[in-house]
Design a protein around this motif. Structure first.
Motif, PDB file in Angstrom:
ATOM      1  N   PRO A 338       0.794  -1.238   0.000  1.00 47.22           N
ATOM      2  CA  PRO A 338       0.000   0.000   0.000  1.00 47.22           C
ATOM      3  C   PRO A 338       0.824   1.284   0.000  1.00 47.22           C
ATOM      4  O   PRO A 338       0.243   2.369   0.068  1.00 47.22           O
ATOM      5  CB  PRO A 338      -0.795  -0.098   1.316  1.00 47.22           C
ATOM      6  N   VAL A 339       2.152   1.213  -0.053  1.00 43.54           N
ATOM      7  CA  VAL A 339       2.969   2.423  -0.023  1.00 43.54           C
ATOM      8  C   VAL A 339       2.858   3.149  -1.362  1.00 43.54           C
ATOM      9  O   VAL A 339       3.168   2.591  -2.412  1.00 43.54           O
ATOM     10  CB  VAL A 339       4.438   2.093   0.311  1.00 43.54           C
ATOM     11  N   HIS A 340       2.414   4.416  -1.294  1.00 45.57           N
ATOM     12  CA  HIS A 340       2.253   5.234  -2.498  1.00 45.57           C
ATOM     13  C   HIS A 340       3.564   5.919  -2.870  1.00 45.57           C
ATOM     14  O   HIS A 340       3.958   5.941  -4.039  1.00 45.57           O
ATOM     15  CB  HIS A 340       1.150   6.272  -2.273  1.00 45.57           C
ATOM     16  N   GLU A 341       4.230   6.490  -1.882  1.00 43.29           N
ATOM     17  CA  GLU A 341       5.535   7.109  -2.081  1.00 43.29           C
ATOM     18  C   GLU A 341       6.450   6.660  -0.953  1.00 43.29           C
ATOM     19  O   GLU A 341       6.054   6.647   0.217  1.00 43.29           O
ATOM     20  CB  GLU A 341       5.435   8.636  -2.095  1.00 43.29           C
ATOM     21  N   GLY A 342       7.677   6.271  -1.322  1.00 46.46           N
ATOM     22  CA  GLY A 342       8.589   5.780  -0.293  1.00 46.46           C
ATOM     23  C   GLY A 342       9.985   5.592  -0.842  1.00 46.46           C
ATOM     24  O   GLY A 342      10.482   6.409  -1.632  1.00 46.46           O
ATOM     25  N   PRO A 343      10.633   4.495  -0.479  1.00 44.76           N
ATOM     26  CA  PRO A 343      12.009   4.271  -0.914  1.00 44.76           C
ATOM     27  C   PRO A 343      12.071   3.881  -2.385  1.00 44.76           C
ATOM     28  O   PRO A 343      11.098   3.392  -2.956  1.00 44.76           O
ATOM     29  CB  PRO A 343      12.460   3.110  -0.024  1.00 44.76           C
ATOM     30  N   ILE A 344      13.228   4.098  -2.969  1.00 51.86           N
ATOM     31  CA  ILE A 344      13.508   3.601  -4.314  1.00 51.86           C
ATOM     32  C   ILE A 344      14.344   2.339  -4.157  1.00 51.86           C
ATOM     33  O   ILE A 344      15.468   2.384  -3.645  1.00 51.86           O
ATOM     34  CB  ILE A 344      14.270   4.649  -5.154  1.00 51.86           C
ATOM     35  N   ILE A 345      13.780   1.223  -4.550  1.00 51.76           N
ATOM     36  CA  ILE A 345      14.450  -0.060  -4.358  1.00 51.76           C
ATOM     37  C   ILE A 345      15.032  -0.512  -5.680  1.00 51.76           C
ATOM     38  O   ILE A 345      14.310  -0.760  -6.651  1.00 51.76           O
ATOM     39  CB  ILE A 345      13.483  -1.109  -3.791  1.00 51.76           C
ATOM     40  N   GLU A 346      16.338  -0.588  -5.717  1.00 49.01           N
ATOM     41  CA  GLU A 346      17.053  -1.073  -6.882  1.00 49.01           C
ATOM     42  C   GLU A 346      17.726  -2.382  -6.514  1.00 49.01           C
ATOM     43  O   GLU A 346      17.814  -2.748  -5.336  1.00 49.01           O
ATOM     44  CB  GLU A 346      18.079  -0.022  -7.341  1.00 49.01           C
ATOM     45  N   GLU A 347      18.190  -3.113  -7.527  1.00 51.35           N
ATOM     46  CA  GLU A 347      18.840  -4.394  -7.256  1.00 51.35           C
ATOM     47  C   GLU A 347      20.055  -4.173  -6.359  1.00 51.35           C
ATOM     48  O   GLU A 347      20.988  -3.456  -6.697  1.00 51.35           O
ATOM     49  CB  GLU A 347      19.290  -5.041  -8.567  1.00 51.35           C
ATOM     50  N   GLY A 348      20.034  -4.764  -5.173  1.00 49.57           N
ATOM     51  CA  GLY A 348      21.194  -4.723  -4.298  1.00 49.57           C
ATOM     52  C   GLY A 348      21.215  -3.594  -3.298  1.00 49.57           C
ATOM     53  O   GLY A 348      22.000  -3.635  -2.353  1.00 49.57           O
ATOM     54  N   HIS A 349      20.367  -2.573  -3.455  1.00 41.07           N
ATOM     55  CA  HIS A 349      20.360  -1.512  -2.463  1.00 41.07           C
ATOM     56  C   HIS A 349      19.053  -0.732  -2.525  1.00 41.07           C
ATOM     57  O   HIS A 349      18.285  -0.829  -3.483  1.00 41.07           O
ATOM     58  CB  HIS A 349      21.558  -0.570  -2.649  1.00 41.07           C
ATOM     59  N   VAL A 350      18.818   0.043  -1.471  1.00 36.40           N
ATOM     60  CA  VAL A 350      17.610   0.848  -1.382  1.00 36.40           C
ATOM     61  C   VAL A 350      18.019   2.291  -1.113  1.00 36.40           C
ATOM     62  O   VAL A 350      18.928   2.563  -0.324  1.00 36.40           O
ATOM     63  CB  VAL A 350      16.663   0.326  -0.273  1.00 36.40           C
ATOM     64  N   ILE A 351      17.372   3.221  -1.804  1.00 35.13           N
ATOM     65  CA  ILE A 351      17.576   4.646  -1.584  1.00 35.13           C
ATOM     66  C   ILE A 351      16.430   5.135  -0.700  1.00 35.13           C
ATOM     67  O   ILE A 351      15.258   5.048  -1.073  1.00 35.13           O
ATOM     68  CB  ILE A 351      17.603   5.412  -2.918  1.00 35.13           C
ATOM     69  N   LEU A 352      16.756   5.646   0.462  1.00 29.27           N
ATOM     70  CA  LEU A 352      15.751   5.991   1.457  1.00 29.27           C
ATOM     71  C   LEU A 352      15.154   7.369   1.190  1.00 29.27           C
ATOM     72  O   LEU A 352      15.847   8.274   0.722  1.00 29.27           O
ATOM     73  CB  LEU A 352      16.368   5.949   2.854  1.00 29.27           C
ATOM     74  N   PRO A 353      13.877   7.546   1.528  1.00 30.17           N
ATOM     75  CA  PRO A 353      13.250   8.858   1.337  1.00 30.17           C
ATOM     76  C   PRO A 353      13.787   9.874   2.332  1.00 30.17           C
ATOM     77  O   PRO A 353      14.067   9.545   3.489  1.00 30.17           O
ATOM     78  CB  PRO A 353      11.764   8.573   1.587  1.00 30.17           C
ATOM     79  N   ASP A 354      13.934  11.101   1.884  1.00 27.94           N
ATOM     80  CA  ASP A 354      14.406  12.186   2.738  1.00 27.94           C
ATOM     81  C   ASP A 354      13.209  13.006   3.189  1.00 27.94           C
ATOM     82  O   ASP A 354      13.017  14.161   2.798  1.00 27.94           O
ATOM     83  CB  ASP A 354      15.426  13.049   1.983  1.00 27.94           C
ATOM     84  N   LYS A 355      12.372  12.374   4.016  1.00 31.15           N
ATOM     85  CA  LYS A 355      11.165  13.025   4.514  1.00 31.15           C
ATOM     86  C   LYS A 355      11.059  12.783   6.015  1.00 31.15           C
ATOM     87  O   LYS A 355      11.676  11.868   6.554  1.00 31.15           O
ATOM     88  CB  LYS A 355       9.929  12.459   3.798  1.00 31.15           C
ATOM     89  N   PRO A 356      10.259  13.579   6.709  1.00 35.71           N
ATOM     90  CA  PRO A 356      10.121  13.403   8.159  1.00 35.71           C
ATOM     91  C   PRO A 356       9.560  12.035   8.528  1.00 35.71           C
ATOM     92  O   PRO A 356       8.851  11.393   7.741  1.00 35.71           O
ATOM     93  CB  PRO A 356       9.154  14.520   8.558  1.00 35.71           C
ATOM     94  N   GLY A 357       9.871  11.595   9.734  1.00 38.89           N
ATOM     95  CA  GLY A 357       9.404  10.302  10.207  1.00 38.89           C
ATOM     96  C   GLY A 357      10.036   9.176   9.429  1.00 38.89           C
ATOM     97  O   GLY A 357      11.210   9.226   9.063  1.00 38.89           O
ATOM     98  N   ILE A 358       9.268   8.136   9.154  1.00 39.09           N
ATOM     99  CA  ILE A 358       9.761   7.022   8.338  1.00 39.09           C
ATOM    100  C   ILE A 358       9.933   7.467   6.892  1.00 39.09           C
ATOM    101  O   ILE A 358      10.843   7.022   6.192  1.00 39.09           O
ATOM    102  CB  ILE A 358       8.811   5.817   8.451  1.00 39.09           C
TER     103      ILE A 358
END
Length: 372
Positions: A338-358
């Motif tokens: 159900p996540v509409h906007e969040g991390p960018i998941i690529e093969e081998g690593h994840v780019i985390l969102p730069d937003k407040p909270g999670i």
């Protein structure tokens, strides 16, 4: 701020492949996987999201028990509580659902803890890193999970992971113990330079584990995770004396108290940190800090959470400076969440969102679509 409402969303999320461990299936393409989302709303309108990922093949909590615990017990007790007083919130939860051998429905409590911290961060405009007074990190290295009883399939998956620049592999064993060595040989031959984490999920007794570990030493395994039953700390200590492979404990350590007992028993070299099993970000952070002070290694793990739980876990693992690729394998198995906007998941690593909270935004339309 005070807690105005807690909403509970039991979900079945679609899976793109089956997932099996030594004790059985924890999710199937034909049936999906159970998840529970929690939305905590404060009296000023601020909101936070949390996630529970129960599996009856991994612990005693199920979709039904998590839902009923949250709806019938934790929600009524927590309404009106001070959002920023996490100590009191955990005290209320632990009073309402008492501890047994563990902390008492920790997976259900983890969803509340996660949602409250997300709410605090969102309301204050601070990321989790800023709430913990640490420097933010934007990426996390992921390991690739291999769960199969076929050496040929294991080899194909290892080659795939290597081609996609993964730095580590997490191989489940004990599904068919007679083929464990074949599977590990195949994986190591296909990807000899990747960090190799082998997870038995409590499949063996001491004698079997000692024999298996001797073979693993020859193959070149980097760490052996939870080979014995969760309550067998002295068995793990005996195994440590008989092998040079580092022993990691996962199912044995749910609380800081469990960790202290494992340290006293000299039962492990490494601790697996999972926010869901440890009652949320608060309990998992405490366990990680204690393990570091005790001189133990840390590994990061998950329970095939969606991108919401994955992002929260990744923030925590970055705070704890976990160096090895972490086992946040939800994207490998889940078709959607159900996540509409969040991390960018690529093969081998994840780019985390730069937003407040999670840092994740949840789609109510998808919640309704997957809700049961």
């Amino acid at each position: 701020m005070r807690i105005y409402n807690i909403e509970v969303f039991p979900l079945i999320l679609p899976m793109k492949q089956d997932f099996t461990i030594s004790s059985g299936s924890v999710g199937a393409k034909s049936q999906g996987a159970p998840h529970v989302y929690v939305k905590v709303t404060a009296d000023n309108g601020a909101i936070g999201w949390g996630e529970a990922r129960p599996s009856h093949r991994w612990s005693y909590e199920t979709l039904e028990t998590v839902t009923s615990t949250l709806t019938n017990y934790l929600r009524p007790a927590l309404l009106g509580a001070n959002v920023t007083d996490l100590c009191t919130i955990h005290s209320i939860m632990n009073k309402e659902i008492k501890a047994g051998p563990g902390s008492g429905q920790p997976i259900a409590k983890a969803a509340v803890d996660m949602a409250v911290l997300d709410l605090i961060g969102s309301a204050s405009g601070k990321t989790l890193s800023e709430l913990w007074f640490s420097a933010p990190k934007t990426t996390t290295q992921l390991s690739y999970l291999i769960s199969t009883s076929s050496p040929e399939e294991a080899e194909r998956k290892a080659l795939y992971a290597k081609s996609k620049q993964y730095k580590g592999l997490d191989v489940k064993i004990g599904i068919d113990p007679s083929r464990d060595i074949e599977i590990l040989d195949a994986v190591k031959s296909a990807a000899p330079d990747l960090f190799l984490r082998v997870d038995a999920n409590q499949a063996y007794n001491v004698q079997q584990a000692v024999k298996l570990a001797k073979r693993m030493e020859q193959i070149g395994i980097d760490v052996l995770e939870q080979p014995l039953k969760a309550n067998d700390l002295f068995g793990h200590a005996e195994l440590r004396r008989k092998t040079c492979i580092p022993i990691a404990l996962d199912e044995s350590i749910w609380t800081a108290g469990d960790l202290v007992q494992a340290v006293r028993a000299e039962a492990c070299d490494t601790v697996v940190i999972k926010l869901t099993k440890m009652g949320g970000l608060t309990g998992a952070k405490l366990c990680g800090d204690i393990a570091r002070e005790a001189g133990l290694g840390l590994l990061g793990g998950g329970l095939t959470e969606s991108r919401l739980g994955l992002t929260a876990s990744a923030h925590l693992f970055n705070y704890l400076n976990i160096a090895e690729p972490v086992d946040l394998n939800g994207p490998i198995f889940l078709q959607d969440d159900p996540v509409h906007e969040g991390p960018i998941i690529e093969e081998g690593h994840v780019i985390l969102p730069d937003k407040p909270g999670i840092g994740c935004e949840v789609s109510m339309e998808k919640l309704d679509a997957y809700r049961i």
